[in-house]
Design a protein around this motif. Structure first.
Motif, PDB file in Angstrom:
ATOM      1  N   LYS A 165       0.825  -1.210   0.000  1.00 34.45           N
ATOM      2  CA  LYS A 165       0.000   0.000   0.000  1.00 34.45           C
ATOM      3  C   LYS A 165       0.861   1.262   0.000  1.00 34.45           C
ATOM      4  O   LYS A 165       0.503   2.269  -0.632  1.00 34.45           O
ATOM      5  CB  LYS A 165      -0.943  -0.018   1.196  1.00 34.45           C
ATOM      6  N   ARG A 202       0.729   4.052  -2.928  1.00 33.29           N
ATOM      7  CA  ARG A 202       0.283   5.380  -2.516  1.00 33.29           C
ATOM      8  C   ARG A 202       1.365   6.443  -2.682  1.00 33.29           C
ATOM      9  O   ARG A 202       1.070   7.596  -3.038  1.00 33.29           O
ATOM     10  CB  ARG A 202      -0.156   5.319  -1.050  1.00 33.29           C
ATOM     11  N   GLU A 203       2.636   6.093  -2.442  1.00 31.18           N
ATOM     12  CA  GLU A 203       3.666   7.118  -2.283  1.00 31.18           C
ATOM     13  C   GLU A 203       4.747   7.124  -3.351  1.00 31.18           C
ATOM     14  O   GLU A 203       5.560   8.051  -3.390  1.00 31.18           O
ATOM     15  CB  GLU A 203       4.326   6.953  -0.899  1.00 31.18           C
ATOM     16  N   GLU A 216      -0.494   4.984  -9.281  1.00 26.37           N
ATOM     17  CA  GLU A 216      -1.784   5.416  -8.760  1.00 26.37           C
ATOM     18  C   GLU A 216      -2.953   4.595  -9.321  1.00 26.37           C
ATOM     19  O   GLU A 216      -3.924   4.322  -8.618  1.00 26.37           O
ATOM     20  CB  GLU A 216      -2.009   6.898  -9.076  1.00 26.37           C
ATOM     21  N   GLU A 235      -4.154   1.380  -7.365  1.00 28.90           N
ATOM     22  CA  GLU A 235      -4.817   1.438  -6.060  1.00 28.90           C
ATOM     23  C   GLU A 235      -6.289   1.073  -6.145  1.00 28.90           C
ATOM     24  O   GLU A 235      -6.856   0.510  -5.212  1.00 28.90           O
ATOM     25  CB  GLU A 235      -4.681   2.853  -5.468  1.00 28.90           C
ATOM     26  N   THR A 236      -6.915   1.375  -7.266  1.00 31.75           N
ATOM     27  CA  THR A 236      -8.362   1.151  -7.394  1.00 31.75           C
ATOM     28  C   THR A 236      -8.715  -0.155  -8.111  1.00 31.75           C
ATOM     29  O   THR A 236      -9.894  -0.466  -8.269  1.00 31.75           O
ATOM     30  CB  THR A 236      -9.010   2.324  -8.148  1.00 31.75           C
TER      31      THR A 236
END
Length: 489
Positions: free
Chosen positions: A441, A445-446, A451, A454-455
């Protein structure tokens, strides 16, 4: 024994090409294309190498008068090939970190026409903190912008002094992206608008694509090669016979740069897209999907992976089920290319080190594998092995030790240096010791790279499960477990 400079001498032609990068791919693919054209008197110019980073030095180039030997071996047209030839078209090698004025002097050469680069996928990235007054600027786009500005000023903005830039980094539309970085840096640095206009009107940024597996040469093999050559050469560069340098450019570039033709890896195309998709997704994607886990499983060379039935099956199923179906080419053609790739990976003459392939693997995973992952999800498929490759990437980039500011991973009793951007290394240092779920994660995230992931349903969950299995059971067992997975959501 004689040295290579005792046997050969440079061509001593005017410098028409500045090349950012001194790596093996450039030495085994780009220089041979120029060398052939020089030998046939179709191109009357030489190359100047510029070191793009502050790591390492150019001592071997300087000691050998920029001469070196290329060895190509493998199969070509069904027959064994093992040929060696000297490269004599490199005039000089400049380290801007040691002699910034020599770097700027190259920009003032009146005969200069072309700039070539290979600074890895992480090289063409905008760094808004880069500085015009640094000597040199930190990033490759920063160095190129400073270089072009020096030429612009010295020529008083002459339209005759524009350059053709040919990046070879394996990123989408590398020419367009490099041009965008240069123009944005010019804006950030408050350089005058006429300079930007000069770039737009007189400098041509061409997207290109390169392909040749280059393994280098082991220290153990060097003496036998020197005996064969009759001289010592510390820069021997070993690669496969197959080579490709596709250049998307208008006709006037091919007229000024006559390096294509029979026997040359270089050729000009109107549209690079199908060549790019085939090479980056199938060949490079196969490498990136397979290599981190294979290294952690105890392999050191690509051909060793192909000698392992479990790893070869993982690669074949990944290519055939999760990569090839989404390459925008006729399925038969893409599938045949994937089979050719496996044969190239198995080349018994090449010692292609897995650790070399793993350099800057976060950016490589994004460029080479992420598009196939997203395409799989769009059609309702779960790219199970590619998800595993993300977990293997994180397992490889797990900090075991830190020495003098460098991070090292660990495989058994062996420590290996982690090569990545400062941002990624800081993330690895901070998060790789966390739970598998937390590390996955944190990267999504970072890192600033993933990106979109993530979904995606189940992606983070499955990647974390794979990472945990690698930690508990080892990479070989985890790879075997995921190989026969079904690709259904």
């Amino acid at each position: 024994m004689k040295q290579i400079q005792d046997v050969y001498s440079k061509n001593n032609l005017p410098i028409k090409v500045v090349q950012f990068g001194e790596g093996r791919l450039l030495r085994a693919l780009i220089e041979p294309a120029f060398q052939k054209a020089v030998n046939e008197k179709r191109f009357e110019g030489s190359v100047a190498i510029v070191k793009p980073t502050g790591r390492g030095n150019l001592a071997s180039f300087q000691q050998q008068n920029c001469l070196y030997t290329v060895v190509l071996r493998g199969k070509q047209g069904g027959k064994a090939l093992d040929e060696a030839f000297p490269i004599t078209c490199v005039d000089r090698a400049v380290n801007p970190y040691e002699d910034f004025e020599a770097f700027l002097a190259l920009a003032r050469l009146p005969e200069l026409e072309f700039v070539i680069s290979n600074t890895t996928e992480a090289g063409i990235v905008l760094d808004p903190e880069d500085r015009f007054d640094a000597a040199p600027p930190h990033s490759f786009p920063g160095k190129l912008t400073r270089f072009l500005y020096e030429r612009y000023q010295y020529s008083k903005g002459s339209e005759k002094c524009g350059l053709t830039i040919l990046p070879t980094e394996l990123i989408e539309r590398n020419g367009d992206r490099l041009k965008d970085c240069v123009l944005r840096l010019a804006e950030i640095w408050n350089l005058e608008q006429p300079f930007c206009t000069w770039i737009e009107k007189t400098c041509l940024f061409c997207s290109t694509l390169v392909d040749r597996i280059v393994s280098g040469c082991s220290q153990e093999e060097l003496p036998s090669l020197w005996e064969r050559f009759g001289y010592r050469d510390e820069l021997v560069t070993v690669g496969e016979p197959f080579g490709m340098w596709a250049i998307e450019a208008p006709e006037q570039v091919s007229v000024r740069l006559p390096i294509d033709g029979p026997g040359s890896p270089a050729f000009f195309v109107r549209d690079l897209t199908p060549w790019k998709q085939r090479k980056v997704r199938i060949l490079n994607g196969g490498h990136t999907a397979m290599v981190p886990a294979s290294f952690l499983a105890g392999k050191n060379l690509v051909r060793e992976c192909m000698d392992d039935p479990a790893i070869q099956r993982f690669l074949t199923k990944t290519e055939e089920e999760e990569i090839v179906p989404y390459v925008p080419l006729p399925h038969k053609d893409a599938l045949e290319f994937s089979h050719e790739i496996e044969q190239r990976f198995a080349n018994p003459f090449l010692d292609h080190q897995l650790l070399d392939i793993c350099v800057n693997s976060f950016a490589k995973w994004k460029e080479r594998i992420l598009p196939s992952v997203l395409d799989s999800y769009r059609v309702g498929k779960l790219p199970r092995r590619l998800i595993f490759s993300f977990a293997a990437l994180l397992a490889f980039y797990t900090k075991a030790e830190e020495k003098e500011g460098e991070l090292f991973g660990q495989r058994g009793d062996q420590f290996y240096r982690l090569h990545e951007s400062p941002r990624i290394l800081a993330l690895v240092k901070e998060s790789s010791g966390l739970s598998a779920d937390a590390y996955v994660k944190a990267v999504l995230r970072e890192s600033g790279l993933f990106e979109e992931l993530e979904t995606l349903p189940q992606f983070a969950y499955l990647a974390a499960a794979d990472l945990q299995r690698i930690r508990e059971q080892g990479a070989a067992a985890a790879m075997a477990a995921v190989t026969e997975s079904r690709n259904e959501q």
